[in-house]
Design a protein around this motif. Sequence first.
Motif, mmCIF file in Angstrom:
data_model
loop_
_atom_site.group_PDB
_atom_site.id
_atom_site.type_symbol
_atom_site.label_atom_id
_atom_site.label_comp_id
_atom_site.label_asym_id
_atom_site.label_seq_id
_atom_site.Cartn_x
_atom_site.Cartn_y
_atom_site.Cartn_z
ATOM 1 N N ALA A 1 0.827 -1.204 0.000
ATOM 2 C CA ALA A 1 0.000 0.000 0.000
ATOM 3 C C ALA A 1 0.866 1.261 0.000
ATOM 4 O O ALA A 1 0.540 2.272 -0.658
ATOM 5 C CB ALA A 1 -0.924 -0.010 1.217
ATOM 6 N N PHE A 2 2.001 1.231 0.725
ATOM 7 C CA PHE A 2 2.907 2.382 0.707
ATOM 8 C C PHE A 2 3.475 2.601 -0.691
ATOM 9 O O PHE A 2 3.637 3.744 -1.144
ATOM 10 C CB PHE A 2 4.033 2.170 1.715
ATOM 11 N N ARG A 3 3.772 1.516 -1.379
ATOM 12 C CA ARG A 3 4.288 1.660 -2.742
ATOM 13 C C ARG A 3 3.236 2.293 -3.645
ATOM 14 O O ARG A 3 3.545 3.075 -4.538
ATOM 15 C CB ARG A 3 4.718 0.296 -3.289
ATOM 16 N N TRP A 4 1.934 1.946 -3.395
ATOM 17 C CA TRP A 4 0.869 2.582 -4.184
ATOM 18 C C TRP A 4 0.889 4.102 -3.989
ATOM 19 O O TRP A 4 0.686 4.867 -4.932
ATOM 20 C CB TRP A 4 -0.500 2.027 -3.771
ATOM 21 N N THR A 5 1.125 4.526 -2.760
ATOM 22 C CA THR A 5 1.171 5.976 -2.512
ATOM 23 C C THR A 5 2.328 6.623 -3.272
ATOM 24 O O THR A 5 2.191 7.715 -3.845
ATOM 25 C CB THR A 5 1.321 6.263 -1.010
ATOM 26 N N GLN A 6 3.449 5.917 -3.314
ATOM 27 C CA GLN A 6 4.612 6.475 -4.005
ATOM 28 C C GLN A 6 4.404 6.511 -5.513
ATOM 29 O O GLN A 6 4.899 7.427 -6.190
ATOM 30 C CB GLN A 6 5.861 5.659 -3.652
#
Length: 706
Positions: free
Chosen positions: A35-40
């Motif tokens: 999910a953090f990678r989606w934000t990035q």
Amino acid sequence: MIGGIFPVSNKEISTTSTFEREPPGVACAGFDLRAFRWTQVMLFTIEEINRDAELLPNISLGYRILDSCASPTNTLRAALTLASLSNEISSTSFCPPALSAFVAESGSSQSLAIATTLGPFQIPTVSYFSTCACLSNRAKYPTFFRTIPSDYFQAKALAALIKHFGWEWIGAIQSDNDYGRNGIMAFTEEVKKFGVCIAFVETVLRTYPVEKILRVVEMIKQSTVKVILAFVPEGDFYPLMKEIVKQNLTGIQWIASEAWITAARPSTPEMYQAFGGALGFVVQKMAIPNLNPFLSNINPYSDPSAAFVKAFWELIVTYHLQRVNFRNQFGDYVFFDEKGDPPASYDIINWQLKNGQVPTSVCSNVCPKGTRKAQIKGKLMCCFDCIPCADGTIVNTTADCTPCPHKYWSNERKDECIPLKIEFLTYHEPMGIALTVLSLLGASLTLVTMAVFINYKETPVIKASNSELSCFLLFSLFLCFLCPLTFIGRPTVWTCMLRHTAFGVTFALCISCILGKTIVVVTAFKATHPSNKAAGKFGPAQQRIIVCSCTLIQIVICILWLKLNPPMPDKVFRYSNKKIVLECNTGSEVAFYAVLGYIGILAVICLVLAFLARKLPDNFNEAKFITFSMLIFCAVWITFIPAYVSSPGKFTVAVEIFAILSSAFGLLISIFAPKCYIILIKPEKNTKRHVMGINTTKKYDLNVKV
């Protein structure tokens, strides 16, 4: 201004503390690298757009990203917070921009909360991972869009996968939200078209207590399914995965929805033992240019206020110091890898069976040939018993028993209809051979007896027994012995008409001859004085008239029979379902029993007359022989009728032949054997004196031909 909502924290806990990004009383725990990678990726995309002046001339994109904590409630709070963003902008900002759109959310339930609440305000929402088919309703959610296909297509693909491998008995696990419930509902509708049965549907959620998770594990252990579909997000599925691994529950082929098939945790060494080889569909990926360098340059110093970066680096540093735990938690998951998917191949699937073969999952095994499915009451259609098909039916392509066509019958395996066996009494079978031998033996003995009578016709014994009628009687017996030959073999029109009429006429001739002999004997030896001329009235001419007239009546009956309703060959199915019996239908049963009845009347008359003359001299006992022969004859034909009626198939013909031969042998032996014995064995008794009887006190006129 673009608002972003992502489930960076994958667990929601209750607390009295107030955190920077969470409302009072609620806290988020855990950190989801994906999910953090989606934000990035969202940040990377916005920067790429802002650097390209041709995409949005004179417009710059801004963003604000909030954590949903994977909760519909928190997602709605975050959405409302972002929607009221303009109220929070500093008063020094000139003309603060309004929120233009949302990028949200990964969970379908979270997206439903946003689409339902903010849809009336015409704020577009673009989801990157919500696949519930329910969100495709443009009337209810006119401002909702997504970059991933609906679960409708995934459900069809998963159902086709199940059908491809022949799995008919499967289990299903859904998450207790719109994603899981709608996904399993769509999948169930699709697999029912292929005749697949779902043994159970269990529900899980990341916030469920351990007792509920253990109950699901127990259901899996008790079930006979070997294939289970899990339509669950990774976070909701993880508590169940840990318990399955803890209880060493292996040997199950897992089918995954797109929500966890590419997740990191199922691929860890800890989970691989139970979940290795899981199958599922993912959206095709492509490598995004320049994304990898962007992800590699994330650090907490370039922008200390960047969303979630601090928490990300804390996680990375912690797990770097505990490398083993990191690998057990995330396996070989590489945060910075964004390569495309490799082509799929069946050869690289790690099936859960030890022998590496494709697993099978059926409630009941395929019924063997010759059996049909019988539904078990109270169970699904895939659970059935195998019941043998009834005789005369075979299993068709739909696994039902269908009757064979006319003149066909099922084989022993009940998988093929074969022509019915044709049955009739033949010369080649043991019974046919025995009856033929007896028939020819009787005819031969009759000819031998006739030759003896002709050769010794001048002797007293022959003269006393009326040689002319005796020869007629022997001739008729010869024909009677030959009659059974017409009963053996394949029935035809001519043999059917011949066998019954020949039998009736020859036996009528035979009994007529005996009747003539009986009348002559009675009249000859009932005369009390030698001068009595009563016997003279029954000379050779009268005897011939009696024989011819009695036989003529039978001939007339047979002619009428053949004219009105003659016997015909017939195929009879009533005796057995496995064979066709070829026999001669009597045509008119009235005529048939009339022929038998007429012969019976003649036999009874002979019996009565012979009985009246039973007290003749001991040496000349013709009447006693006739009486005995008629008793045998009547006994045979009285027992013939019930045996004839009750005998099946070709045995009916055998009974009739046996009756003919028995009665013919009875007449031949009873009447002619004593005379042949005297002529051939005791010639000294073949004298007039012996025939008259030495000790008789009465005188009899032997000049009368009897």
